[in-house]
Design a protein around this motif. Structure first.
Motif, PDB file in Angstrom:
ATOM      1  N   LEU A 155       0.825  -1.205   0.000  1.00 46.12           N
ATOM      2  CA  LEU A 155       0.000   0.000   0.000  1.00 46.12           C
ATOM      3  C   LEU A 155       0.859   1.256   0.000  1.00 46.12           C
ATOM      4  O   LEU A 155       0.589   2.213  -0.753  1.00 46.12           O
ATOM      5  N   VAL A 156       1.910   1.259   0.804  1.00 47.91           N
ATOM      6  CA  VAL A 156       2.814   2.411   0.840  1.00 47.91           C
ATOM      7  C   VAL A 156       3.504   2.585  -0.514  1.00 47.91           C
ATOM      8  O   VAL A 156       3.633   3.714  -1.023  1.00 47.91           O
ATOM      9  N   ARG A 213       1.951  11.971 -10.314  1.00 45.13           N
ATOM     10  CA  ARG A 213       1.223  13.223 -10.283  1.00 45.13           C
ATOM     11  C   ARG A 213       2.136  14.427 -10.487  1.00 45.13           C
ATOM     12  O   ARG A 213       1.699  15.509 -10.810  1.00 45.13           O
ATOM     13  N   VAL A 250       2.420   1.687  -3.475  1.00 46.55           N
ATOM     14  CA  VAL A 250       1.448   2.172  -4.470  1.00 46.55           C
ATOM     15  C   VAL A 250       1.198   3.657  -4.277  1.00 46.55           C
ATOM     16  O   VAL A 250       1.128   4.415  -5.253  1.00 46.55           O
ATOM     17  N   ARG A 251       1.076   4.096  -3.024  1.00 48.86           N
ATOM     18  CA  ARG A 251       0.859   5.534  -2.778  1.00 48.86           C
ATOM     19  C   ARG A 251       2.058   6.358  -3.213  1.00 48.86           C
ATOM     20  O   ARG A 251       1.911   7.461  -3.745  1.00 48.86           O
ATOM     21  N   MET A 252       3.261   5.831  -2.991  1.00 49.85           N
ATOM     22  CA  MET A 252       4.453   6.551  -3.428  1.00 49.85           C
ATOM     23  C   MET A 252       4.502   6.654  -4.948  1.00 49.85           C
ATOM     24  O   MET A 252       4.866   7.702  -5.502  1.00 49.85           O
ATOM     25  N   ARG A 290       1.931   6.661  -6.986  1.00 49.73           N
ATOM     26  CA  ARG A 290       0.899   7.602  -7.427  1.00 49.73           C
ATOM     27  C   ARG A 290       1.383   9.031  -7.282  1.00 49.73           C
ATOM     28  O   ARG A 290       1.110   9.883  -8.135  1.00 49.73           O
ATOM     29  N   GLN A 291       2.102   9.335  -6.180  1.00 46.39           N
ATOM     30  CA  GLN A 291       2.619  10.695  -5.992  1.00 46.39           C
ATOM     31  C   GLN A 291       3.679  11.028  -7.040  1.00 46.39           C
ATOM     32  O   GLN A 291       3.778  12.136  -7.499  1.00 46.39           O
ATOM     33  N   GLU A 292       4.481  10.022  -7.453  1.00 51.07           N
ATOM     34  CA  GLU A 292       5.502  10.255  -8.479  1.00 51.07           C
ATOM     35  C   GLU A 292       4.842  10.568  -9.809  1.00 51.07           C
ATOM     36  O   GLU A 292       5.325  11.422 -10.561  1.00 51.07           O
TER      37      GLU A 292
END
Length: 95
Positions: free
Chosen positions: A83-84, A94, A86-88, A90-92
């Motif tokens: 999960l961490v 964006r 995937v969130r990282m 997604r931020q890259e």
């Protein structure tokens, strides 16, 4: 057309009997087995074996429960890590 010629099998024996088969006499059924003693009787006769059986059963059940618990813990940790990640990612994307 060509017809294949198969060799005769070694185990084939033609049936040359013309009379009826002879009935086979069946033996009498065996006598019933004597009644076995219960678990309580076995524990009374050999208490060390009964205690050892209980201890071994407890060890096996405990190890199985520990294996399930460790597997669950490993899956939950890997889920959090994924999960961490995937969130990282997604931020890259964006930026």
């Amino acid at each position: 057309m060509l017809k294949p010629k198969y060799p005769t099998p070694d185990t084939y024996v033609p049936n040359t009997h013309t009379h009826a088969p002879v009935p086979v006499e069946r033996p009498a059924p065996p006598a019933p087995a004597p009644a076995r003693s219960g678990i309580a009787d076995l524990a009374r006769s050999n208490p060390a074996a009964a205690v050892a059986g209980v201890v071994v059963t407890g060890v096996v059940l405990t190890s199985m429960l520990l294996a399930v618990a460790i597997t669950g813990l490993a899956l939950s940790i890997s889920g959090v890590v994924l999960l961490v990640l995937v969130r990282m990612l997604r931020q890259e994307f964006r930026r």
